[in-house]
Design a protein around this motif. Structure first.
Motif: not given
Length: 175
Positions: A79-81, A111-120, A130-134
């Protein structure tokens, strides 16, 4: 105010010891009451597109309009945590933006380029997050959470409980 996501509604703190964190937030900072879920039941959870059996405890309280979330991951599932903790961090991990138009905002973010890190999802389709990989430095992960259903009503209840909290019953278990 984010030009893309709107206002920050929640700050999420990843901690190694949620009981110690609750004591700090309620006794030292005077924030509460915290609504505590010992083991969150996710309908599903993915990390970087793959299923992950994350086990976590969370606690939620408000300080004014800002919700505080404390998260302790209870296992070593990806997870990102866990990434945050393994990088030697503890504390502010994400800022959350809430929406009642989840799918449209999700699609717009991708569409703006954000990438999913994790989601549920918790409690049905209107409980998606969703947590974006920012994260370019600690504390800058962006979460987007659907509040169009029961979660939104629960968050409003937490906000109301904090308005006139007198310090009694600082930790309120949620079953």
């Amino acid at each position: 105010m984010s030009r893309f996501f709107g206002k920050v509604c929640q700050n999420g703190y990843v901690v190694r010891d949620i009981e110690a964190a609750l004591k700090h937030w309620t006794e030292v900072l005077g924030i509460g009451p915290f609504f505590y879920i010992d083991r969150v039941q996710c309908d599903w959870f993915t990390y970087r597109g793959k299923p992950s059996p994350v086990e976590m405890s969370i606690a939620l309280a408000n300080t004014g309009d800002l919700q505080i979330e404390l998260i302790q991951q209870r296992n070593d599932a990806p997870s990102m945590y866990l990434d945050f903790l393994n990088a030697g961090h503890e504390g502010l991990q994400h800022m959350s933006y809430w929406t009642t138009n989840y799918q449209a905002d999700y699609d717009r973010a991708l569409a703006a380029g954000h990438k999913v890190g994790h989601e549920g999802q918790i409690g049905g389709e209107q409980g998606r997050f969703v947590y974006f990989d920012t994260e370019t430095h600690p504390g800058t992960v962006i979460e987007m959470s659907d509040i169009s259903g029961a979660k939104g009503r629960f968050f409003a209840h937490i906000r109301r409980a904090a308005e006139n909290w007198d310090g009694t019953d600082p930790i309120r278990p949620v079953k």
